[in-house]
Design a protein around this motif. Sequence first.
Motif, short mmCIF file in Angstrom:
data_model
loop_
_atom_site.label_atom_id
_atom_site.label_comp_id
_atom_site.label_asym_id
_atom_site.label_seq_id
_atom_site.Cartn_x
_atom_site.Cartn_y
_atom_site.Cartn_z
N GLN A 255 113.00 26.51 106.63
CA GLN A 255 112.08 25.38 106.46
C GLN A 255 111.57 25.30 105.02
O GLN A 255 111.50 24.22 104.45
CB GLN A 255 110.91 25.47 107.44
CG GLN A 255 110.00 24.27 107.40
CD GLN A 255 110.71 22.96 107.75
OE1 GLN A 255 111.69 22.96 108.47
NE2 GLN A 255 110.20 21.87 107.24
N ILE A 256 111.23 26.44 104.44
CA ILE A 256 110.80 26.44 103.04
C ILE A 256 111.92 25.90 102.16
O ILE A 256 111.68 25.09 101.26
CB ILE A 256 110.35 27.84 102.59
CG1 ILE A 256 108.99 28.15 103.23
CG2 ILE A 256 110.27 27.94 101.06
CD1 ILE A 256 108.48 29.55 102.97
N TYR A 257 113.13 26.34 102.42
CA TYR A 257 114.28 25.83 101.67
C TYR A 257 114.35 24.31 101.75
O TYR A 257 114.51 23.63 100.73
CB TYR A 257 115.58 26.46 102.18
CG TYR A 257 116.80 25.88 101.52
CD1 TYR A 257 117.20 26.31 100.26
CD2 TYR A 257 117.53 24.86 102.14
CE1 TYR A 257 118.30 25.75 99.64
CE2 TYR A 257 118.63 24.31 101.53
CZ TYR A 257 119.02 24.75 100.28
OH TYR A 257 120.10 24.19 99.66
N ARG A 258 114.19 23.76 102.95
CA ARG A 258 114.26 22.30 103.12
C ARG A 258 113.13 21.60 102.36
O ARG A 258 113.34 20.56 101.74
CB ARG A 258 114.22 21.93 104.60
CG ARG A 258 115.56 22.06 105.28
CD ARG A 258 115.56 21.46 106.67
NE ARG A 258 114.81 22.25 107.64
CZ ARG A 258 115.28 23.32 108.25
NH1 ARG A 258 116.50 23.76 107.99
NH2 ARG A 258 114.54 23.98 109.11
N VAL A 259 111.94 22.16 102.42
CA VAL A 259 110.80 21.55 101.72
C VAL A 259 111.05 21.58 100.21
O VAL A 259 110.83 20.57 99.52
CB VAL A 259 109.47 22.26 102.08
CG1 VAL A 259 108.35 21.84 101.15
CG2 VAL A 259 109.10 21.96 103.54
N LEU A 260 111.51 22.70 99.69
CA LEU A 260 111.78 22.78 98.25
C LEU A 260 112.91 21.84 97.85
O LEU A 260 112.88 21.23 96.78
CB LEU A 260 112.12 24.22 97.84
CG LEU A 260 111.01 25.25 98.00
CD1 LEU A 260 111.50 26.63 97.58
CD2 LEU A 260 109.76 24.86 97.22
#
Length: 156
Positions: free
Chosen positions: A99-104
């Motif tokens: 999820q962090i990857y997607r947000v970044l």
Amino acid sequence: MKQTQQELQQIITDFTSRISAIPENEFKAKPNPTKWSKQEVLGHLIDSAQNNLRRFIVAQYAVSPPHIIYDQDFWVLSSDYGNSPKEETIQFWWLINRQIYRVLETMPSSSYSKVCHTDRNEMELHTLQWLATDYVKHMKHHLNQIIPGSFNIVYP
């Protein structure tokens, strides 16, 4: 930010299976009563991810810099990672980092310079770009505690 995203993606891809391969008794063993087990270290990385995910999102829309602080010992104790099923802890770590990857990945470059307070005294104000880079360095530091020698890094 692209390099940070790529590093994060590579780490979660490579380390999910490496962590899963650690025998459960080794994963849950505490080196001493006051130190975290490898599972609790991974739990700390989950908690760090939860707090940073919030920073990466809220700082993009907040009118003034948000105050998102993190008491790591309280979070690890409250989450009871030491007694959680190994597979759930690993899956949670993988999912939140995806999820962090997607947000970044979807964060507009205009948001990289937006800032967030990371301490109670409002002394630590960091850009989202800095927080993302620091997040990956912090992860590498703790992954070295789980699987020694994985990264050549000194943190902080």
